[in-house]
Design an enzyme around this catalytic site. Structure first.
Site, PDB file in Angstrom:
ATOM      1  CG  HIS A 185     -12.953  27.860 -66.049  1.00 10.00           C
ATOM      2  ND1 HIS A 185     -12.218  27.571 -64.930  1.00 10.00           N
ATOM      3  CD2 HIS A 185     -14.236  27.527 -65.736  1.00 10.00           C
ATOM      4  CE1 HIS A 185     -13.011  27.080 -63.977  1.00 10.00           C
ATOM      5  NE2 HIS A 185     -14.239  27.035 -64.458  1.00 10.00           N
ATOM      6  CG  HIS A 204     -21.622  21.194 -62.911  1.00 13.52           C
ATOM      7  ND1 HIS A 204     -21.747  22.078 -61.870  1.00 13.52           N
ATOM      8  CD2 HIS A 204     -20.515  21.599 -63.603  1.00 13.52           C
ATOM      9  CE1 HIS A 204     -20.769  22.977 -61.929  1.00 13.52           C
ATOM     10  NE2 HIS A 204     -20.014  22.713 -62.975  1.00 13.52           N
ATOM     11  CG  ASN A 222      -8.600  28.451 -64.246  1.00 12.16           C
ATOM     12  OD1 ASN A 222      -9.731  27.975 -64.327  1.00 12.16           O
ATOM     13  ND2 ASN A 222      -8.295  29.656 -64.701  1.00 12.16           N
ATOM     14  NE  ARG A 231     -14.197  23.582 -63.842  1.00 15.17           N
ATOM     15  CZ  ARG A 231     -13.158  23.619 -63.007  1.00 15.17           C
ATOM     16  NH1 ARG A 231     -12.100  22.864 -63.235  1.00 15.17           N
ATOM     17  NH2 ARG A 231     -13.191  24.382 -61.942  1.00 15.17           N
TER      18      ARG A 231
HETATM   19  C1  HEM Z   1     -22.496  28.184 -62.337  1.00 15.16           C
HETATM   20  C2  HEM Z   1     -21.370  28.245 -61.692  1.00 15.16           C
HETATM   21  C3  HEM Z   1     -20.341  27.154 -61.707  1.00 15.16           C
HETATM   22  C4  HEM Z   1     -19.589  26.767 -60.634  1.00 15.16           C
HETATM   23  C5  HEM Z   1     -19.632  27.369 -59.238  1.00 15.16           C
HETATM   24  C6  HEM Z   1     -18.761  25.682 -61.072  1.00 15.16           C
HETATM   25  C7  HEM Z   1     -17.838  25.021 -60.273  1.00 15.16           C
HETATM   26  C8  HEM Z   1     -17.191  23.856 -60.617  1.00 15.16           C
HETATM   27  C9  HEM Z   1     -16.327  23.117 -59.741  1.00 15.16           C
HETATM   28  C10 HEM Z   1     -15.947  23.521 -58.318  1.00 15.16           C
HETATM   29  C11 HEM Z   1     -15.907  22.021 -60.416  1.00 15.16           C
HETATM   30  C12 HEM Z   1     -14.947  20.933 -59.886  1.00 15.16           C
HETATM   31  C13 HEM Z   1     -13.524  21.358 -60.175  1.00 15.16           C
HETATM   32  C14 HEM Z   1     -12.476  20.534 -59.457  1.00 15.16           C
HETATM   33  O1  HEM Z   1     -12.741  19.956 -58.433  1.00 15.16           O
HETATM   34  O2  HEM Z   1     -11.327  20.468 -59.957  1.00 15.16           O
HETATM   35  C15 HEM Z   1     -16.513  22.048 -61.714  1.00 15.16           C
HETATM   36  C16 HEM Z   1     -16.347  21.097 -62.677  1.00 15.16           C
HETATM   37  C17 HEM Z   1     -16.893  21.182 -63.944  1.00 15.16           C
HETATM   38  N1  HEM Z   1     -17.574  22.266 -64.467  1.00 15.16           N
HETATM   39 FE1  HEM Z   1     -18.336  23.814 -63.428  1.00 15.16          FE
HETATM   40  N2  HEM Z   1     -19.018  25.402 -62.386  1.00 15.16           N
HETATM   41  C18 HEM Z   1     -19.978  26.287 -62.821  1.00 15.16           C
HETATM   42  C19 HEM Z   1     -20.483  26.387 -64.103  1.00 15.16           C
HETATM   43  C20 HEM Z   1     -20.069  25.603 -65.168  1.00 15.16           C
HETATM   44  C21 HEM Z   1     -20.414  25.854 -66.548  1.00 15.16           C
HETATM   45  C22 HEM Z   1     -21.244  27.040 -67.044  1.00 15.16           C
HETATM   46  C23 HEM Z   1     -19.835  24.863 -67.280  1.00 15.16           C
HETATM   47  C24 HEM Z   1     -19.849  24.639 -68.762  1.00 15.16           C
HETATM   48  C25 HEM Z   1     -20.729  25.136 -69.591  1.00 15.16           C
HETATM   49  C26 HEM Z   1     -19.157  23.984 -66.337  1.00 15.16           C
HETATM   50  C27 HEM Z   1     -18.539  22.808 -66.660  1.00 15.16           C
HETATM   51  C28 HEM Z   1     -17.910  21.969 -65.755  1.00 15.16           C
HETATM   52  C29 HEM Z   1     -17.467  20.637 -66.086  1.00 15.16           C
HETATM   53  C30 HEM Z   1     -17.748  19.902 -67.387  1.00 15.16           C
HETATM   54  C31 HEM Z   1     -16.802  20.152 -64.954  1.00 15.16           C
HETATM   55  C32 HEM Z   1     -16.064  18.799 -64.818  1.00 15.16           C
HETATM   56  C33 HEM Z   1     -14.659  18.979 -65.399  1.00 15.16           C
HETATM   57  C34 HEM Z   1     -13.765  17.742 -65.389  1.00 15.16           C
HETATM   58  O3  HEM Z   1     -14.196  16.648 -65.049  1.00 15.16           O
HETATM   59  O4  HEM Z   1     -12.579  17.912 -65.749  1.00 15.16           O
HETATM   60  N3  HEM Z   1     -19.290  24.487 -65.076  1.00 15.16           N
HETATM   61  N4  HEM Z   1     -17.281  23.185 -61.823  1.00 15.16           N
END
Ligand code: HEM
Length: 323
Positions: free
Chosen positions: A66, A193, A94, A62
């Site tokens: 970002h 995800h 973030n 992630r």
């Molecule tokens: C398409 C639009 C996207 C949205 C709206 C989005 C939104 C989010 C949100 C809201 C979270 C939870 C954050 C939290 O509660 O602290 C999350 C987690 C995550 N996102 Fe996305 N995301 C998107 C795309 C992506 C992309 C493109 C990637 C990587 C290529 C990604 C990788 C991740 C990962 C791996 C997590 C888990 C992180 C952890 O456990 O520390 N996301 N995302």
């Protein structure tokens, strides 16, 4: 006949941000002569971090996303706030959410010990993200290298460029297209995800208010990790069955409407758009190999949003500019 993809990317980028991509200035052998140990140092650092905590792989993946969506993949995300400098770490998407800064610091220190002032923080993050995915059983790919580190950050762009969890399909497509990424890239990259965790505050509205969610699933998550009020920071796995396995489970969950984020469910069954993302979700749910290949290719395209050549610098400490 449209424009060739690299040209399209460059045009879209010049319109959207100040980052200039010159396709071809990144190449996999960039550090072969100057830092041949680089891939093994990053791999070892990631293996240690993930062994300590499997979630760290998701967090680093992630972090790369970002970074790349704000000023390009220039490690701007890593710059700390100071009295007269506002960075991206405390931007809405973030703050209290993005993780893994210490892991990158530790890897950078190891890299500096072998190859002084040679390897950019941006390239370390790109390699670490690749290793994160493969350490969780996902695909691997050849990382293009030669990114330079930015000398500034942009909190405002972090707030506006990064997609929110209530984004509609058209909003998601617009944001990705502004970075030269299409519906296929959006769908494949969203497959990230399949690993990691989200806080209740990001998915409460979806599991309480939306109709496009499986009732039993929503009830289970409401009871276990997300009360209607309070518990904002409670965590739930983005993919219920195997949050630490990089597989195509996320797409099966989308088809069954068993995902946490409203923005994720928008890719399937929303009735918006021309059906491209729906068809891809079904294809990835049925074919893990196709997803793995498309994800890897999309990560390479995401990583092309870069500063190269003499722009920026090679930061010594990833948390601050050199002088
Ligand atoms: C398409 C639009 C996207 C949205 C709206 C989005 C939104 C989010 C949100 C809201 C979270 C939870 C954050 C939290 O509660 O602290 C999350 C987690 C995550 N996102 Fe996305 N995301 C998107 C795309 C992506 C992309 C493109 C990637 C990587 C290529 C990604 C990788 C991740 C990962 C791996 C997590 C888990 C992180 C952890 O456990 O520390 N996301 N995302």
């Amino acid at each position: 006949m449209g424009m060739p993809r690299p040209l399209l990317l460059a045009v879209a980028l010049m319109a959207a941000t100040a980052v200039v991509v010159v396709d071809g200035q990144l190449f996999p052998t960039f550090y072969d002569a100057t830092c041949p140990v680089l891939p093994s140092v990053v791999r070892r650092g990631m293996a240690q971090a993930v062994q300590k905590e499997a979630r760290m792989a998701a967090s680093i993946l992630r972090l790369f996303f970002h970074d790349c969506f704000v000023n390009g993949c220039d490690a701007s995300i890593l710059l700390d706030d100071t009295a007269n400098f506002t960075g991206e770490k405390n931007a809405g998407p973030n703050a209290n959410s993005l993780r893994g800064y210490e892991v990158i610091d530790a890897i950078k220190a190891q890299v500096e010990a072998s190859c002084k002032a040679t390897v950019s923080c941006a390239d370390i993050v790109a390699l670490a993200a690749r290793d994160a995915v493969s350490l969780l059983g996902g695909p691997s790919w050849t990382v293009q290298l030669g990114r330079r580190d930015g000398q500034t950050a942009n909190q405002n762009a972090a707030n506006t460029n990064l997609p929110p969890p209530d984004a509609t399909l058209s909003d998601l497509l617009t944001r990705f297209s502004a970075k030269g990424l299409d519906a296929r890239d959006l769908t494949a990259l969203s497959g990230a995800h399949t690993v990691g965790w989200a806080r209740c505050t990001t998915f409460r509205a979806h599991i309480y208010n939306d109709t496009a969610v499986d009732g039993a699933f929503a009830a289970q998550v409401r009871g276990k990790s997300c009360p209607s009020a309070g518990g904002d920071g409670n965590l739930a796995p983005l993919e219920l069955r195997a949050p630490a396995a990089f597989d195509n489970g996320y797409f099966k969950d989308l088809v069954a409407r068993r995902v946490l984020l409203r923005s994720d469910q928008e890719l399937y069954g929303s009735g918006a758009g021309d059906g491209t993302t729906d068809a891809l979700v079904r294809a990835y749910a049925a074919n893990a190999t196709l997803f793995a290949a498309d994800f890897a290719a999309a990560m390479v395209r995401l990583g092309r949003l870069a500063l190269t050549g003499k722009s920026g610098e090679v930061r010594i400490n990833c948390r601050r500019v050199n002088s």
